[in-house]
Design a protein around this motif. Sequence first.
Motif, PDB file in Angstrom:
ATOM      1  N   UNK A 230       0.816  -1.209   0.000  1.00 44.71           N
ATOM      2  CA  UNK A 230       0.000   0.000   0.000  1.00 44.71           C
ATOM      3  C   UNK A 230       0.851   1.261   0.000  1.00 44.71           C
ATOM      4  N   UNK A 231       2.130   1.148   0.381  1.00 43.48           N
ATOM      5  CA  UNK A 231       3.032   2.295   0.293  1.00 43.48           C
ATOM      6  C   UNK A 231       3.480   2.568  -1.136  1.00 43.48           C
ATOM      7  N   UNK A 232       3.157   1.660  -2.043  1.00 44.25           N
ATOM      8  CA  UNK A 232       3.619   1.792  -3.426  1.00 44.25           C
ATOM      9  C   UNK A 232       2.521   2.293  -4.358  1.00 44.25           C
ATOM     10  N   UNK A 233       1.460   2.853  -3.798  1.00 44.75           N
ATOM     11  CA  UNK A 233       0.368   3.371  -4.633  1.00 44.75           C
ATOM     12  C   UNK A 233       0.894   4.419  -5.595  1.00 44.75           C
ATOM     13  N   UNK A 234       1.732   5.328  -5.097  1.00 44.39           N
ATOM     14  CA  UNK A 234       2.307   6.370  -5.948  1.00 44.39           C
ATOM     15  C   UNK A 234       3.215   5.792  -7.021  1.00 44.39           C
ATOM     16  N   UNK A 235       3.992   4.790  -6.653  1.00 43.24           N
ATOM     17  CA  UNK A 235       4.877   4.149  -7.623  1.00 43.24           C
ATOM     18  C   UNK A 235       4.079   3.521  -8.755  1.00 43.24           C
ATOM     19  N   UNK A 236       3.045   2.745  -8.414  1.00 46.15           N
ATOM     20  CA  UNK A 236       2.242   2.085  -9.439  1.00 46.15           C
ATOM     21  C   UNK A 236       1.526   3.110 -10.325  1.00 46.15           C
ATOM     22  N   UNK A 237       1.144   4.233  -9.744  1.00 49.07           N
ATOM     23  CA  UNK A 237       0.467   5.259 -10.527  1.00 49.07           C
ATOM     24  C   UNK A 237       1.393   5.956 -11.503  1.00 49.07           C
ATOM     25  N   UNK A 239       4.529   4.491 -12.713  1.00 48.82           N
ATOM     26  CA  UNK A 239       5.206   3.553 -13.607  1.00 48.82           C
ATOM     27  C   UNK A 239       4.224   3.043 -14.649  1.00 48.82           C
ATOM     28  N   UNK A 240       3.911   3.895 -15.603  1.00 46.43           N
ATOM     29  CA  UNK A 240       2.804   3.624 -16.519  1.00 46.43           C
ATOM     30  C   UNK A 240       3.093   2.505 -17.515  1.00 46.43           C
ATOM     31  N   UNK A 241       4.374   2.221 -17.802  1.00 47.85           N
ATOM     32  CA  UNK A 241       4.688   1.169 -18.790  1.00 47.85           C
ATOM     33  C   UNK A 241       5.205  -0.099 -18.114  1.00 47.85           C
ATOM     34  N   UNK A 242       5.099  -0.182 -16.796  1.00 49.51           N
ATOM     35  CA  UNK A 242       5.597  -1.342 -16.059  1.00 49.51           C
ATOM     36  C   UNK A 242       4.892  -2.620 -16.503  1.00 49.51           C
ATOM     37  N   UNK A 243       5.686  -3.641 -16.842  1.00 48.08           N
ATOM     38  CA  UNK A 243       5.149  -4.931 -17.264  1.00 48.08           C
ATOM     39  C   UNK A 243       5.387  -6.029 -16.240  1.00 48.08           C
ATOM     40  N   UNK A 244       6.389  -5.858 -15.372  1.00 46.39           N
ATOM     41  CA  UNK A 244       6.718  -6.887 -14.390  1.00 46.39           C
ATOM     42  C   UNK A 244       6.917  -6.260 -13.021  1.00 46.39           C
ATOM     43  N   UNK A 245       6.293  -6.872 -12.008  1.00 47.97           N
ATOM     44  CA  UNK A 245       6.533  -6.455 -10.620  1.00 47.97           C
ATOM     45  C   UNK A 245       6.624  -7.692  -9.746  1.00 47.97           C
ATOM     46  N   UNK A 246       7.629  -7.690  -8.876  1.00 52.43           N
ATOM     47  CA  UNK A 246       7.798  -8.790  -7.942  1.00 52.43           C
ATOM     48  C   UNK A 246       8.282  -8.277  -6.605  1.00 52.43           C
ATOM     49  N   UNK A 263      -8.254  -3.479  -1.655  1.00 55.45           N
ATOM     50  CA  UNK A 263      -9.207  -3.496  -2.770  1.00 55.45           C
ATOM     51  C   UNK A 263      -9.116  -2.228  -3.604  1.00 55.45           C
ATOM     52  N   UNK A 264      -8.589  -1.152  -3.024  1.00 57.32           N
ATOM     53  CA  UNK A 264      -8.467   0.110  -3.751  1.00 57.32           C
ATOM     54  C   UNK A 264      -7.171   0.209  -4.548  1.00 57.32           C
ATOM     55  N   UNK A 265      -6.306  -0.782  -4.409  1.00 56.33           N
ATOM     56  CA  UNK A 265      -5.009  -0.743  -5.072  1.00 56.33           C
ATOM     57  C   UNK A 265      -5.171  -1.063  -6.556  1.00 56.33           C
ATOM     58  N   UNK A 266      -4.566  -0.233  -7.406  1.00 54.38           N
ATOM     59  CA  UNK A 266      -4.609  -0.492  -8.851  1.00 54.38           C
ATOM     60  C   UNK A 266      -3.189  -0.609  -9.382  1.00 54.38           C
ATOM     61  N   UNK A 267      -3.017  -1.492 -10.353  1.00 56.87           N
ATOM     62  CA  UNK A 267      -1.712  -1.760 -10.928  1.00 56.87           C
ATOM     63  C   UNK A 267      -1.615  -1.136 -12.318  1.00 56.87           C
ATOM     64  N   UNK A 268      -0.387  -0.949 -12.828  1.00 59.08           N
ATOM     65  CA  UNK A 268      -0.213  -0.375 -14.169  1.00 59.08           C
ATOM     66  C   UNK A 268      -0.921  -1.215 -15.230  1.00 59.08           C
ATOM     67  N   UNK A 269      -1.412  -0.581 -16.275  1.00 66.09           N
ATOM     68  CA  UNK A 269      -2.263  -1.284 -17.257  1.00 66.09           C
ATOM     69  C   UNK A 269      -1.537  -2.353 -18.063  1.00 66.09           C
ATOM     70  N   UNK A 270      -0.211  -2.261 -18.193  1.00 63.03           N
ATOM     71  CA  UNK A 270       0.530  -3.226 -19.001  1.00 63.03           C
ATOM     72  C   UNK A 270       1.122  -4.372 -18.181  1.00 63.03           C
ATOM     73  N   UNK A 290      -7.033  -8.109 -13.266  1.00 67.11           N
ATOM     74  CA  UNK A 290      -6.134  -8.190 -14.411  1.00 67.11           C
ATOM     75  C   UNK A 290      -5.511  -9.580 -14.549  1.00 67.11           C
ATOM     76  N   UNK A 291      -6.074 -10.589 -13.875  1.00 61.46           N
ATOM     77  CA  UNK A 291      -5.515 -11.940 -13.914  1.00 61.46           C
ATOM     78  C   UNK A 291      -5.482 -12.500 -15.332  1.00 61.46           C
ATOM     79  N   UNK A 292      -6.459 -12.145 -16.148  1.00 59.96           N
ATOM     80  CA  UNK A 292      -6.498 -12.681 -17.511  1.00 59.96           C
ATOM     81  C   UNK A 292      -5.364 -12.138 -18.376  1.00 59.96           C
TER      82      UNK A 292
END
Length: 595
Positions: A230-237, A239-246, A263-270, A290-292
């Motif tokens: 949850x501290x990474x909300x700003x990072x995910x917002x 990093x718009x082209x991020x494809x991998x996170x671990x 539940x409010x956490x959103x990840x980059x679209x890619x 985004x599991x699919x």
Amino acid sequence: MEDGKANKTTGGMPDTVFELVIDFLHDERDRDAVSLVCRRWYEIDKTTRKHVTIALCYTTTPQSLWRRFQHLESLKLKGKPRAAMFNLIPEDWGGYVSPWVEEIARSFSCLNALHFRRMIVTDLDLELLAQSRGQVLQILKLDKCSGFSTDGLLHIGRSCKKLKTLFLEESSIIEKGGEWLHELALNNNVLETLNFYMTYLAKVRFQDLELIARNCRSLVSMKISECELMDLVGFFGTASVLEEFGGGSIGEQPERYSSESYSSLSFPPKLCSLGLTYMGRNEMPIVFPFASLLRRLDLLYAFLDMEDHCLLIHRCPNLEILETRNVIGDRGLEVLAQCCKRLRRLRIERGEDEEGMEDEEGLVSHRGLIALAQGCLELEYIAVYVTDITNASLQYIGTYLKNLCDFRLVLLDRQETIADLPLDNGVRVLLQGCYKLKRFAFYLRQGALTDVGLSYVGQYSLNVRWMLLGSVGESDAGLLALSKGCPRLQKLEMRACCFSERALAIAALQLPSLRYLWVQGYRASETASDLLAMARPFWNIELIPARRVVSPNANGQDVIVDHPAHILAYYSLAGQRTDFPNTVLPLDAVALLNA
């Protein structure tokens, strides 16, 4: 075209044509082959080779590499044997990167990509790299390395402003602060991949991760140590082209964040590759939207049971790579086979809590492998720990998985009796059917693969280049039968086998392509004199004596473990090394090797 140059031909091919063609030869084995055709082709390869992999740092010297290839742009260098990952090699064995870094700083003016694996790297090494190559270095991978601290990384962060990849995964890093990451964030705007996954670096500020995302607009991969998600909300917002996170962590701060908060956490679209640490059933729904889209999923350090695996995998129809523990169970593999037809790579590690499992739920057996073979026909890589195995399951793999290039199986040493042993016929069908196999590991129990089975391994491993065998065979005859085949085998590793020194020596001579042999647990003689049968020029033989080490068990308690003696033998142009004083060599072998 210069006069006269077009008239130079080798085997009917003008040099100018070959100089154009050789740029399309990217496989190092192809390059090696053409460089042996004639002196002219050797020279052309020498001036055009861009990348070299050295599988063991003691097989040559940095100076020899410089004399051979003076225009290298990329170098991959491996140090300690693979067994070091399982604490089987003494800490002081070696694998020091310093002499290589010194030569790189002095001579290799074109080098911009470095990959060190299982090596000892010091802060001074990193400082020298930053000073000498900082202006041009684009890729630096310290892969399962040790010996350095964040002070060394500080030099990299300050000086390497063109760095596109910094990879530190599973390295043992002494943490002296988080300033290295801040300097990297301030000084770099071209970073594409940052990986310090499984390094246990704790002094990481999420503000620095956000700064990296803001400054490096091409950031596509980020794998980190533990940091509250949850501290990474700003990072995910950002990093718009991020494809991998671990990495990251979920639920580690319940006083700050409840399960509903995620539940409010959103990840980059890619984002299509994900590995979350400590994710449990309550937090799993954050992946569902985004599991699919996911093509790679790492569940090795998630807190999911078999039912959770089934629920999540069912939502990931496009999955190509899955890493998890054997808690996935046979039922999880059946769901995987039904839903994930594009799966190419599957890695199933041994779970730490498996000893507490009372039934077959959450364990992998032949049933899951049969379902997998019938459902995931595109599989290229399988590495799995199983509790039970049959010939039929191996035959299914050989029949259906025609793209398999890498197969690794470990039969866990539990109390259950395996009814369908030996596995000779299953191995034969698997190797006959999976003719693309280049890497093959088979770690069993005594009696699970007989001498006849080993003869099948030799006969049908036509393309295998690396092989690991554990607890196989009945006598020396099995190993000798194997050694009459395996025409392309370059690296052979064995553990807990019944073979004598003399059989090992004869096998090493009979395997035509063998470059490297590692054995732990064998029938040793008092003087090791039987090993002299494989002594020959440029062939180093190292003996690591038996020892006792303190190692944590599955419950985290320290226990004393007996490690049998090792044999390590390999071709080397560097001669006998002097940085491992505990190495014992037969005097006659030393004399022969130095002759």
